[in-house]
Design a protein around this motif. Structure first.
Motif, PDB file in Angstrom:
ATOM      1  N   TYR A  99      13.591  -6.737   3.074  1.00 50.71           N
ATOM      2  CA  TYR A  99      13.451  -5.415   3.668  1.00 50.71           C
ATOM      3  C   TYR A  99      13.906  -4.315   2.717  1.00 50.71           C
ATOM      4  CZ  TYR A  99      12.777  -8.076   7.929  1.00 50.71           C
ATOM      5  OH  TYR A  99      12.304  -8.945   8.848  1.00 50.71           O
ATOM      6  N   TYR A 100      14.070  -4.673   1.449  1.00 51.12           N
ATOM      7  CA  TYR A 100      14.449  -3.675   0.442  1.00 51.12           C
ATOM      8  C   TYR A 100      13.457  -2.526   0.430  1.00 51.12           C
ATOM      9  CZ  TYR A 100      14.978  -1.641  -4.204  1.00 51.12           C
ATOM     10  OH  TYR A 100      15.132  -0.767  -5.248  1.00 51.12           O
ATOM     11  N   TYR A 101      14.000  -1.287   0.435  1.00 54.15           N
ATOM     12  CA  TYR A 101      13.157  -0.095   0.489  1.00 54.15           C
ATOM     13  C   TYR A 101      12.642   0.251  -0.908  1.00 54.15           C
ATOM     14  CZ  TYR A 101      11.860   4.817   1.044  1.00 54.15           C
ATOM     15  OH  TYR A 101      11.186   6.010   1.034  1.00 54.15           O
ATOM     16  N   ASP A 102      11.386  -0.060  -1.183  1.00 54.44           N
ATOM     17  CA  ASP A 102      10.814   0.177  -2.502  1.00 54.44           C
ATOM     18  C   ASP A 102      10.836   1.646  -2.878  1.00 54.44           C
ATOM     19  OD1 ASP A 102      10.303  -2.398  -1.878  1.00 54.44           O
ATOM     20  OD2 ASP A 102       8.205  -2.397  -2.467  1.00 54.44           O
ATOM     21  N   GLY A 103      10.684   2.534  -1.899  1.00 56.33           N
ATOM     22  CA  GLY A 103      10.637   3.952  -2.199  1.00 56.33           C
ATOM     23  C   GLY A 103      11.930   4.482  -2.770  1.00 56.33           C
ATOM     24  N   GLY A 104      13.045   3.778  -2.540  1.00 56.26           N
ATOM     25  CA  GLY A 104      14.311   4.220  -3.102  1.00 56.26           C
ATOM     26  C   GLY A 104      14.304   4.196  -4.614  1.00 56.26           C
ATOM     27  N   THR A 105      13.561   3.280  -5.210  1.00 56.01           N
ATOM     28  CA  THR A 105      13.456   3.212  -6.659  1.00 56.01           C
ATOM     29  C   THR A 105      12.799   4.471  -7.204  1.00 56.01           C
ATOM     30  OG1 THR A 105      13.321   0.799  -6.644  1.00 56.01           O
ATOM     31  CG2 THR A 105      12.453   1.935  -8.578  1.00 56.01           C
ATOM     32  N   SER A 106      11.714   4.891  -6.598  1.00 56.61           N
ATOM     33  CA  SER A 106      11.018   6.098  -7.044  1.00 56.61           C
ATOM     34  C   SER A 106      11.909   7.323  -6.925  1.00 56.61           C
ATOM     35  CB  SER A 106       9.736   6.297  -6.232  1.00 56.61           C
ATOM     36  OG  SER A 106       8.852   5.203  -6.411  1.00 56.61           O
ATOM     37  N   THR A 327      -7.330   8.557   6.130  1.00 56.89           N
ATOM     38  CA  THR A 327      -7.726   8.393   4.730  1.00 56.89           C
ATOM     39  C   THR A 327      -6.500   8.596   3.852  1.00 56.89           C
ATOM     40  OG1 THR A 327      -9.953   9.207   5.195  1.00 56.89           O
ATOM     41  CG2 THR A 327      -9.234   9.200   2.889  1.00 56.89           C
ATOM     42  N   PHE A 328      -6.155   7.570   3.062  1.00 57.15           N
ATOM     43  CA  PHE A 328      -4.933   7.583   2.260  1.00 57.15           C
ATOM     44  C   PHE A 328      -5.262   7.808   0.780  1.00 57.15           C
ATOM     45  CE2 PHE A 328      -4.025   5.093   6.042  1.00 57.15           C
ATOM     46  CZ  PHE A 328      -2.819   5.632   6.448  1.00 57.15           C
ATOM     47  N   SER A 329      -4.331   8.448   0.094  1.00 61.96           N
ATOM     48  CA  SER A 329      -4.528   8.774  -1.322  1.00 61.96           C
ATOM     49  C   SER A 329      -4.141   7.632  -2.247  1.00 61.96           C
ATOM     50  CB  SER A 329      -3.701  10.016  -1.695  1.00 61.96           C
ATOM     51  OG  SER A 329      -4.079  11.122  -0.917  1.00 61.96           O
ATOM     52  N   GLN A 330      -3.205   6.782  -1.791  1.00 63.07           N
ATOM     53  CA  GLN A 330      -2.698   5.714  -2.645  1.00 63.07           C
ATOM     54  C   GLN A 330      -2.595   4.411  -1.860  1.00 63.07           C
ATOM     55  OE1 GLN A 330       1.103   7.183  -3.952  1.00 63.07           O
ATOM     56  NE2 GLN A 330       0.234   8.453  -5.561  1.00 63.07           N
ATOM     57  N   ILE A 331      -2.442   3.331  -2.607  1.00 63.56           N
ATOM     58  CA  ILE A 331      -2.211   2.020  -1.998  1.00 63.56           C
ATOM     59  C   ILE A 331      -0.753   1.921  -1.574  1.00 63.56           C
ATOM     60  CG2 ILE A 331      -2.146  -0.465  -2.434  1.00 63.56           C
ATOM     61  CD1 ILE A 331      -4.366  -0.067  -4.476  1.00 63.56           C
ATOM     62  N   ARG A 332      -0.507   1.374  -0.408  1.00 63.23           N
ATOM     63  CA  ARG A 332       0.864   1.053   0.015  1.00 63.23           C
ATOM     64  C   ARG A 332       1.003  -0.456   0.033  1.00 63.23           C
ATOM     65  NH1 ARG A 332       4.308  -0.430   4.266  1.00 63.23           N
ATOM     66  NH2 ARG A 332       6.193   0.884   4.496  1.00 63.23           N
ATOM     67  N   ASP A 333       1.986  -0.982  -0.744  1.00 65.30           N
ATOM     68  CA  ASP A 333       2.209  -2.423  -0.795  1.00 65.30           C
ATOM     69  C   ASP A 333       3.715  -2.668  -0.822  1.00 65.30           C
ATOM     70  OD1 ASP A 333       1.793  -5.133  -0.969  1.00 65.30           O
ATOM     71  OD2 ASP A 333       1.543  -5.131  -3.143  1.00 65.30           O
ATOM     72  N   GLN A 334       4.376  -2.299   0.274  1.00 69.47           N
ATOM     73  CA  GLN A 334       5.820  -2.391   0.364  1.00 69.47           C
ATOM     74  C   GLN A 334       6.250  -3.739   0.924  1.00 69.47           C
ATOM     75  OE1 GLN A 334       7.509  -0.233  -1.048  1.00 69.47           O
ATOM     76  NE2 GLN A 334       6.836   1.861  -0.702  1.00 69.47           N
ATOM     77  N   ASN A 335       7.544  -4.036   0.760  1.00 64.33           N
ATOM     78  CA  ASN A 335       8.094  -5.299   1.250  1.00 64.33           C
ATOM     79  C   ASN A 335       8.579  -5.208   2.694  1.00 64.33           C
ATOM     80  OD1 ASN A 335       7.716  -6.527  -1.250  1.00 64.33           O
ATOM     81  ND2 ASN A 335       9.668  -5.768  -2.019  1.00 64.33           N
ATOM     82  N   TYR A 336       8.622  -4.008   3.251  1.00 67.36           N
ATOM     83  CA  TYR A 336       9.075  -3.832   4.623  1.00 67.36           C
ATOM     84  C   TYR A 336       7.939  -3.205   5.432  1.00 67.36           C
ATOM     85  CZ  TYR A 336       9.469   1.175   3.812  1.00 67.36           C
ATOM     86  OH  TYR A 336       9.180   2.483   3.529  1.00 67.36           O
ATOM     87  N   ASP A 337       7.947  -3.425   6.752  1.00 67.43           N
ATOM     88  CA  ASP A 337       6.884  -2.905   7.622  1.00 67.43           C
ATOM     89  C   ASP A 337       5.504  -3.192   7.033  1.00 67.43           C
ATOM     90  OD1 ASP A 337       8.650  -2.015   9.462  1.00 67.43           O
ATOM     91  OD2 ASP A 337       8.529   0.096   8.941  1.00 67.43           O
ATOM     92  N   ILE A 338       5.267  -4.445   6.706  1.00 66.76           N
ATOM     93  CA  ILE A 338       4.032  -4.777   5.986  1.00 66.76           C
ATOM     94  C   ILE A 338       2.788  -4.528   6.830  1.00 66.76           C
ATOM     95  CG2 ILE A 338       5.165  -6.430   4.472  1.00 66.76           C
ATOM     96  CD1 ILE A 338       4.114  -8.666   6.254  1.00 66.76           C
ATOM     97  N   GLN A 339       2.962  -4.412   8.170  1.00 69.58           N
ATOM     98  CA  GLN A 339       1.792  -4.132   9.000  1.00 69.58           C
ATOM     99  C   GLN A 339       1.247  -2.732   8.755  1.00 69.58           C
ATOM    100  OE1 GLN A 339       4.864  -4.392  10.069  1.00 69.58           O
ATOM    101  NE2 GLN A 339       5.304  -3.152  11.891  1.00 69.58           N
TER     102      GLN A 339
END
Length: 358
Positions: A99-106, A327-339
């Motif tokens: 469940y690590y928040y990938d967005g925290g890295t950015s 309509t999304f601008s980018q791909i989302r491929d996170q480890n949490y809330d994968i749905q």
């Protein structure tokens, strides 16, 4: 200003026929400082005070040195954070929580890049001013402000390197060494070792060597090359500012769709969307439009249009399910809330009345 006791003693010693050297040795043995003794002897013999070099040990010098070292610390810490994030990206830890928040890295990378943009050019500018001042006015090399702050910096960097080596040895003995850990140790050692070597070397230079040494140019250009390489790598990892803006819009779209889906469930069932399906009682059919959902919202004010294009979100229903499209601008491929992961472009999320997604 000469202390009265010191002036009185010098006057008394002269009346007894003692010369300057004898008086000086007696005062030094009693614990007086060389500077105070010289000033007192000069005041006793001369009718005018000894002139003080312009700006020697002034508030201006203190300000410039404090600013130089503060921006140096900010740059070094930001560089360490950036390189740590790059290492984590290249060598992910398999034991890391899913469940690590990938967005925290950015976020950490962007904060560090912003700090470097401000701090590093300011460090170069102030350091250049201090170098010219010390080269032109040799007495400033012995300024108490410069020496104290430099020794404090040497202390902090030396302690950091010491702890770094101790940590390395501990994990070596514990058998827990990994590639990413070794790289992080090397990063800390290198980024603290560079300023340590530079300031330790310049602190011991005489005025002539200080003005002519090439170590200043080498340190400056090595720092510039290293900072630029690490900084530019940040754009490769997190993308350009426009990419960051697009990421924010996509996050807002997902926030809107989450809110809408939760309110749809709240409309259809008595109870909240977070309760187990068997504990909920169906009281309404699926709403025909999103406007109906918004009017009957119980927990939050809903946004029904895209935040960037202002085009309404798509909402369709069947007997036992509904879908929400955007309509999304980018791909989302996170480890949490994968749905809630999605490709770039138009994508629809499907929701069943028996399987709550929130």
């Amino acid at each position: 200003m000469t202390p009265s006791s010191l002036a009185t003693f010098i006057s008394h010693a002269r009346d007894k026929g003692m010369d300057h050297q004898t008086i000086r040795m007696l005062l030094l043995s009693a614990g007086w400082k060389e500077k105070d003794i010289a000033g007192a002897l000069a005041s006793e013999s001369l009718s005018m005070p000894v002139p003080t070099p312009s700006d020697a040990g002034s508030a201006r010098d203190a300000f410039l040195h404090l600013l130089a070292f503060a921006t140096l610390y900010t740059t070094v810490i930001s560089m360490i954070v950036l390189l740590f994030q790059y290492i984590d990206k290249l060598f992910p830890d398999p034991t890391e929580a899913i469940y690590y928040y990938d967005g925290g890295t950015s976020t950490a990378i962007r904060w560090s890049m912003a700090s470097i943009i401000v701090a590093f050019p300011l460090f170069l500018f102030v350091s250049r001013i201090l170098y010219k001042d010390c080269a032109a006015h040799h007495e400033k090399l012995m300024s108490d402000v410069r020496r104290w702050l430099t020794y404090l910096t040497l202390f902090f960097t030396a302690m950091t390197m010491t702890v770094d080596v101790i940590t390395l040895i501990f994990f070596l003995l514990d058998g827990e060494l990994t590639t990413r850990f070794i790289l992080k140790v090397l990063v800390v050692f290198a980024l603290t070792g560079m300023p340590f070597l530079y300031y330790f070397r310049t602190l011991k230079m005489d005025p002539t060597e200080y003005a002519k040494s090439s170590i200043h140019i080498c340190f400056r250009w090595l720092s510039i090359v290293l900072v630029l390489a690490v900084f530019i790598s940040g754009f490769y990892v997190v993308g350009s500012p426009s990419s960051g803006r697009a990421e924010r819009f996509d996050e807002k779209r997902l926030e809107d769709l989450r809110g809408i889906s939760n309110e749809v469930y709240s409309y259809v069932f008595a109870g909240t969307a977070w309760e187990l399906p068997q504990k909920r009682v169906k009281v309404n059919d699926l709403p025909e439009t999103l406007e109906t959902v918004a009017v009957n919202a119980q927990y939050q004010r809903l946004t029904l249009t895209d935040p960037e294009t202002e085009v309404p979100y798509e909402y369709t229903t069947t007997k036992d399910s509904f879908s929400l499209c955007a309509t999304f601008s980018q791909i989302r491929d996170q480890n949490y809330d994968i749905q809630w992961n999605h490709p770039e472009g138009r994508h629809c999320f499907e929701f069943g009345l028996k399987d709550v997604r929130n």
